[in-house]
Design an enzyme around this catalytic site. Sequence first.
Site: not given
Ligand code: NAP
Length: 418
Positions: A11-12, A94, A121, A123, A194
């Site tokens: 997503t990010v 976080k 923290v 977003g 956070k």
């Molecule tokens: N989403 C938000 O709005 C948001 C806001 C603030 C902070 N965050 C933080 O930002 C980080 C990313 O969040 P996200 O929502 O973008 O997560 P996400 O959508 O689950 O994306 C994670 C990506 O990393 C890949 N991945 C996960 N584990 C892996 C591994 N062991 N080896 C290689 N690739 C791997 C995933 O592959 P797959 O596609 O195969 O799963 C996916 O492409 C997290 O720490 C989250 O807490 C997110």
Amino acid sequence: MLKVGLFGLGTVGQGLLEISRNSKLPFEIVAIVDRSYKKKSKITGNIAASDNPSLILDDNDIDLVVELMGGIDLPLFIIREALDKKKNVITANKFLLAEHGFALFTKAQDNGVKIGFEAAVAGAIPVIRNLENIFWYEDISLLEGILNGTTNYILTKMRTEKKEYEYALKDAQKLGFAEADPTLDVSGMDAAHKLALLASHITKSWIEYKSIYVRGIENIRLNDILWTEKAGYRIRLISRCQRIDGKVYLSVEPSIILPGHYLWDVENENNAIVFQGMYSGIHMFVGKGAGSLPTAYSVLSDIMHITQGNHNPYLMHNFVWRYNHPGSVEDKESAFYMRLLVMDEPGVLADIAKVLSEHSISIASVHQDAPIQISDHPVDLILITHKCLRKSLQTSITALEKLNSVKSVPVFLPIDEN
Ligand SMILES: NC(=O)c1ccc[n+]([C@@H]2O[C@H](COP(=O)([O-])OP(=O)(O)OC[C@H]3O[C@@H](n4cnc5c(N)ncnc54)[C@H](OP(=O)(O)O)[C@@H]3O)[C@@H](O)[C@H]2O)c1
């Protein structure tokens, strides 16, 4: 041009790629590591991609590593390796920073590189940079925040659409505001991660998230929401950092707020942080706590910050890292809302009043909307107490739950008068 390696194209990560492709920026994402990089080849285009971390870690031309995978073990390995190779790091993780931040920030400092974590923290809300720069010399006595969009969305939907907790949670999941497993969010733990990072900034010492008093929203029922709404109050999951006489008190818990409270109008998935500086007064930040582009924008602003050679006082001030042991919130006073599940029979109120008075707790008001005919089922009884020590309230709850007429005390909420 600064060369960036990106771990995690979810997503990010995809948001970051989109913004960096749409804008003229002084950096370039030159490599991507993701476990499903093959499936995402249309998105990666001609950027080098792999599922092997060495694609980025072993490339000496990459100056900066962005970690957006989530989880603990692999990101920990990657960030340690990157810091050892004197690469700057940016992460939105976080959970990882709350668990391992002390060691990672120390390592970054020892290696003369930086860890940017604005996105970790709240977003898109630019609170970390502001605390590091403008408010570094402020004496912040109180910080309160809504640091979790999922729980704020659920509480808002329960109130505005009169939905029970389970239905509001399902709505949040359908709309992508809650994970399939929402435990970290609804238990208050995500907000605690956070808050630990914010409180570490404010106190300039390391706060362990495990030392924070945390309660989630899982037991809040529509009846609590309806009653507080009728009384002219609202329930929010409030993260709080308060400094009194050199001690810091930290909590994340559902709390009642009164009209005029700074967080009163912060609805749905929005986040907000309000703090009180001794010199500069009250400041409030409101914005999107999550989402692909908003969160990616915070990552981007960290990349720009490092690209422009800005120094990060968090690391540059070189204060001696030390652990800070928070005071116990149980020693603090508050008025409380309590919902008890009681048998609908004569004498219940007298029994409850006796237990409370034995714990020096005085009752401000009592509410019960039971049918006129006595019910065989337990019914909700709502009590508002005058100010009392939380410690006394908690021991009184244990005593109340031993009464035959009280089935349980599922909810108690401090009334936040700030
Ligand atoms: N989403 C938000 O709005 C948001 C806001 C603030 C902070 N965050 C933080 O930002 C980080 C990313 O969040 P996200 O929502 O973008 O997560 P996400 O959508 O689950 O994306 C994670 C990506 O990393 C890949 N991945 C996960 N584990 C892996 C591994 N062991 N080896 C290689 N690739 C791997 C995933 O592959 P797959 O596609 O195969 O799963 C996916 O492409 C997290 O720490 C989250 O807490 C997110």
